[in-house]
Design a protein around this motif. Structure first.
Motif, PDB file in Angstrom:
ATOM      1  N   HIS A  87       0.850  -1.182   0.000  1.00 39.26           N
ATOM      2  CA  HIS A  87       0.000   0.000   0.000  1.00 39.26           C
ATOM      3  C   HIS A  87       0.887   1.234   0.000  1.00 39.26           C
ATOM      4  O   HIS A  87       2.021   1.188   0.459  1.00 39.26           O
ATOM      5  N   CYS A  88       0.351   2.338  -0.529  1.00 33.68           N
ATOM      6  CA  CYS A  88       1.058   3.611  -0.489  1.00 33.68           C
ATOM      7  C   CYS A  88       0.144   4.669   0.099  1.00 33.68           C
ATOM      8  O   CYS A  88      -1.043   4.740  -0.233  1.00 33.68           O
ATOM      9  N   LEU A  89       0.719   5.503   0.958  1.00 28.96           N
ATOM     10  CA  LEU A  89      -0.046   6.567   1.612  1.00 28.96           C
ATOM     11  C   LEU A  89       0.177   7.893   0.909  1.00 28.96           C
ATOM     12  O   LEU A  89       1.315   8.311   0.712  1.00 28.96           O
ATOM     13  N   ASN A  90      -0.922   8.528   0.516  1.00 27.70           N
ATOM     14  CA  ASN A  90      -0.867   9.854  -0.072  1.00 27.70           C
ATOM     15  C   ASN A  90      -1.710  10.815   0.753  1.00 27.70           C
ATOM     16  O   ASN A  90      -2.675  10.401   1.405  1.00 27.70           O
ATOM     17  N   LEU A  91      -1.338  12.091   0.704  1.00 25.75           N
ATOM     18  CA  LEU A  91      -2.103  13.138   1.366  1.00 25.75           C
ATOM     19  C   LEU A  91      -2.649  14.055   0.284  1.00 25.75           C
ATOM     20  O   LEU A  91      -1.879  14.620  -0.496  1.00 25.75           O
ATOM     21  N   VAL A  92      -3.968  14.198   0.230  1.00 21.12           N
ATOM     22  CA  VAL A  92      -4.601  14.975  -0.830  1.00 21.12           C
ATOM     23  C   VAL A  92      -4.355  16.469  -0.611  1.00 21.12           C
ATOM     24  O   VAL A  92      -4.500  16.973   0.505  1.00 21.12           O
ATOM     25  N   THR A  93      -3.968  17.133  -1.707  1.00 22.14           N
ATOM     26  CA  THR A  93      -3.722  18.576  -1.663  1.00 22.14           C
ATOM     27  C   THR A  93      -4.648  19.284  -2.643  1.00 22.14           C
ATOM     28  O   THR A  93      -5.365  18.646  -3.414  1.00 22.14           O
ATOM     29  N   GLU A  94      -4.622  20.616  -2.612  1.00 24.98           N
ATOM     30  CA  GLU A  94      -5.372  21.476  -3.539  1.00 24.98           C
ATOM     31  C   GLU A  94      -6.884  21.327  -3.325  1.00 24.98           C
ATOM     32  O   GLU A  94      -7.361  20.353  -2.776  1.00 24.98           O
ATOM     33  N   PRO A  95      -7.631  22.364  -3.781  1.00 23.03           N
ATOM     34  CA  PRO A  95      -9.072  22.384  -3.527  1.00 23.03           C
ATOM     35  C   PRO A  95      -9.814  21.244  -4.218  1.00 23.03           C
ATOM     36  O   PRO A  95      -9.288  20.619  -5.136  1.00 23.03           O
ATOM     37  N   GLU A  96     -11.034  20.997  -3.762  1.00 19.76           N
ATOM     38  CA  GLU A  96     -11.874  19.969  -4.358  1.00 19.76           C
ATOM     39  C   GLU A  96     -12.015  20.223  -5.854  1.00 19.76           C
ATOM     40  O   GLU A  96     -12.186  21.358  -6.285  1.00 19.76           O
ATOM     41  N   GLY A  97     -11.903  19.158  -6.646  1.00 21.50           N
ATOM     42  CA  GLY A  97     -12.007  19.284  -8.092  1.00 21.50           C
ATOM     43  C   GLY A  97     -10.649  19.368  -8.770  1.00 21.50           C
ATOM     44  O   GLY A  97     -10.545  19.169  -9.971  1.00 21.50           O
ATOM     45  N   THR A  98      -9.619  19.698  -8.011  1.00 25.87           N
ATOM     46  CA  THR A  98      -8.256  19.698  -8.528  1.00 25.87           C
ATOM     47  C   THR A  98      -7.530  18.487  -7.962  1.00 25.87           C
ATOM     48  O   THR A  98      -7.149  18.475  -6.797  1.00 25.87           O
ATOM     49  N   PRO A  99      -7.370  17.428  -8.772  1.00 26.74           N
ATOM     50  CA  PRO A  99      -6.793  16.186  -8.254  1.00 26.74           C
ATOM     51  C   PRO A  99      -5.281  16.279  -8.102  1.00 26.74           C
ATOM     52  O   PRO A  99      -4.572  16.471  -9.074  1.00 26.74           O
ATOM     53  N   ALA A 100      -4.831  16.143  -6.873  1.00 26.70           N
ATOM     54  CA  ALA A 100      -3.394  16.162  -6.596  1.00 26.70           C
ATOM     55  C   ALA A 100      -3.163  15.581  -5.211  1.00 26.70           C
ATOM     56  O   ALA A 100      -4.051  15.591  -4.369  1.00 26.70           O
ATOM     57  N   ALA A 101      -1.952  15.051  -5.021  1.00 23.19           N
ATOM     58  CA  ALA A 101      -1.637  14.453  -3.724  1.00 23.19           C
ATOM     59  C   ALA A 101      -0.126  14.354  -3.552  1.00 23.19           C
ATOM     60  O   ALA A 101       0.634  14.439  -4.520  1.00 23.19           O
ATOM     61  N   LEU A 102       0.277  14.185  -2.302  1.00 22.04           N
ATOM     62  CA  LEU A 102       1.677  13.935  -1.980  1.00 22.04           C
ATOM     63  C   LEU A 102       1.814  12.497  -1.513  1.00 22.04           C
ATOM     64  O   LEU A 102       1.134  12.074  -0.583  1.00 22.04           O
ATOM     65  N   LEU A 103       2.691  11.752  -2.186  1.00 19.07           N
ATOM     66  CA  LEU A 103       3.006  10.395  -1.754  1.00 19.07           C
ATOM     67  C   LEU A 103       4.033  10.477  -0.630  1.00 19.07           C
ATOM     68  O   LEU A 103       5.107  11.050  -0.815  1.00 19.07           O
ATOM     69  N   VAL A 104       3.696   9.917   0.521  1.00 21.05           N
ATOM     70  CA  VAL A 104       4.633   9.910   1.645  1.00 21.05           C
ATOM     71  C   VAL A 104       5.556   8.706   1.466  1.00 21.05           C
ATOM     72  O   VAL A 104       5.135   7.563   1.579  1.00 21.05           O
ATOM     73  N   ARG A 105       6.821   8.968   1.136  1.00 21.64           N
ATOM     74  CA  ARG A 105       7.742   7.884   0.780  1.00 21.64           C
ATOM     75  C   ARG A 105       8.591   7.385   1.940  1.00 21.64           C
ATOM     76  O   ARG A 105       9.008   6.219   1.939  1.00 21.64           O
ATOM     77  N   ALA A 106       8.903   8.281   2.886  1.00 26.03           N
ATOM     78  CA  ALA A 106       9.769   7.839   3.977  1.00 26.03           C
ATOM     79  C   ALA A 106       9.618   8.742   5.186  1.00 26.03           C
ATOM     80  O   ALA A 106       9.248   9.912   5.065  1.00 26.03           O
ATOM     81  N   ALA A 107       9.900   8.169   6.353  1.00 27.71           N
ATOM     82  CA  ALA A 107       9.792   8.914   7.603  1.00 27.71           C
ATOM     83  C   ALA A 107      10.718   8.288   8.643  1.00 27.71           C
ATOM     84  O   ALA A 107      11.158   7.149   8.482  1.00 27.71           O
ATOM     85  N   GLU A 108      11.008   9.076   9.692  1.00 25.90           N
ATOM     86  CA  GLU A 108      11.840   8.575  10.791  1.00 25.90           C
ATOM     87  C   GLU A 108      10.926   8.176  11.936  1.00 25.90           C
ATOM     88  O   GLU A 108      10.157   8.989  12.427  1.00 25.90           O
ATOM     89  N   PRO A 109      10.996   6.911  12.374  1.00 27.79           N
ATOM     90  CA  PRO A 109      10.110   6.426  13.440  1.00 27.79           C
ATOM     91  C   PRO A 109      10.276   7.238  14.720  1.00 27.79           C
ATOM     92  O   PRO A 109      11.392   7.609  15.094  1.00 27.79           O
ATOM     93  N   ASP A 110       9.150   7.503  15.386  1.00 31.22           N
ATOM     94  CA  ASP A 110       9.200   8.174  16.686  1.00 31.22           C
ATOM     95  C   ASP A 110       8.465   7.301  17.699  1.00 31.22           C
ATOM     96  O   ASP A 110       9.028   6.342  18.207  1.00 31.22           O
ATOM     97  N   GLU A 111       7.192   7.581  17.947  1.00 38.47           N
ATOM     98  CA  GLU A 111       6.451   6.779  18.920  1.00 38.47           C
ATOM     99  C   GLU A 111       5.947   5.476  18.295  1.00 38.47           C
ATOM    100  O   GLU A 111       5.630   5.428  17.117  1.00 38.47           O
ATOM    101  N   GLY A 112       5.860   4.443  19.110  1.00 38.71           N
ATOM    102  CA  GLY A 112       5.255   3.188  18.673  1.00 38.71           C
ATOM    103  C   GLY A 112       6.153   2.303  17.838  1.00 38.71           C
ATOM    104  O   GLY A 112       5.680   1.521  17.011  1.00 38.71           O
ATOM    105  N   GLN A 113       7.459   2.368  18.048  1.00 39.10           N
ATOM    106  CA  GLN A 113       8.370   1.588  17.209  1.00 39.10           C
ATOM    107  C   GLN A 113       8.217   0.077  17.411  1.00 39.10           C
ATOM    108  O   GLN A 113       8.475  -0.707  16.503  1.00 39.10           O
ATOM    109  N   SER A 114       7.780  -0.323  18.617  1.00 37.69           N
ATOM    110  CA  SER A 114       7.596  -1.757  18.844  1.00 37.69           C
ATOM    111  C   SER A 114       6.429  -2.290  18.016  1.00 37.69           C
ATOM    112  O   SER A 114       6.473  -3.411  17.502  1.00 37.69           O
TER     113      SER A 114
END
Length: 197
Positions: A87-114
């Motif tokens: 699965h891939c997580l995206n965050l929708v950007t821009e107003p309704e009717g304008t299709p666009a998103a940011l794919l979240v590709r990587a992050a540094e773990p903080d809480e809940g690593q177990s």
DNA sequence: TGAATGATGCGCT
DNA sequence: GCGCATCATTCAT
């Protein structure tokens, strides 16, 4: 000990040109209150997929049941299934009717690593979230988390006043069309940025 | 370098 | 309706 301010990013943050949101969201925290506990991670790599004219953007084929979230209002999740197993997580950007998103590709773990480690056996540290597929697997994100409102309490982005000193920009990874657009943004100094192919 | 693995959407009938 | 190529990946070989 001074407690840092944690501010949940409002819809207005996402309801802007995607290429403005992309560098801004680096260093922000993805927070997910999963069934197994609170998970959080510092976002260090995203890719922009913008509109009907971007051949790599799912929305370039028009509005379909799958791509509906991208056509909706900003500040929602768009989680999709690829390659039969990830699965891939995206965050929708821009107003309704304008299709666009940011794919979240990587992050540094903080809480809940177990919890993340339980989802991704054999992984720990930056390896847990250093790629879009791994990120979703470690967070336990599936189609069930598609089209969720980031203004809600389940999943959202938090500003913890953590600055990114050096923002890098490059071509997007893993696509065969639209490779000319340099719409990948990442934290140059992070060890968690996904490997180039 | 390629196998794993399945939903999607397009181009037919 | 049906079949097939495609796919914003990962991991083992």
């Amino acid at each position: 000990m001074k407690q840092p301010r944690h501010i949940k990013l409002p819809r207005a943050f996402f309801e802007r040109p995607t290429l403005e949101v992309a560098p801004d969201i680096l260093g922000k925290y993805l927070v997910y209150h999963s069934p197994e506990g609170k998970l959080s991670a510092r976002i260090v790599e995203v890719e922009a997929y913008i509109g009907r004219d971007d051949p790599a953007c799912h929305a370039s084929k028009g509005l379909t049941p799958r791509t509906r979230p991208m056509f909706g209002p900003a500040g929602f999740t768009y989680v999709y299934f690829v390659y039969g197993m990830y699965h891939c997580l995206n965050l929708v950007t821009e107003p309704e009717g304008t299709p666009a998103a940011l794919l979240v590709r990587a992050a540094e773990p903080d809480e809940g690593q177990s919890v993340m480690g339980r989802h991704s056996p054999g992984k720990d540290g930056t390896e847990l979230l250093s790629g879009p597929g791994k990120l979703c697997r470690s967070f336990g994100l599936t189609a069930d988390q598609n089209s969720l409102d980031l203004a809600g309490d389940t999943i959202y982005i938090e500003d913890r006043q953590c600055k990114v000193e050096n923002v890098g920009q490059s071509r997007r990874v893993g696509i065969r069309v639209g490779v000319d657009r340099p719409w990948r943004f990442f934290d140059v100094d992070s060890q968690a940025v996904s490997q180039a192919r």
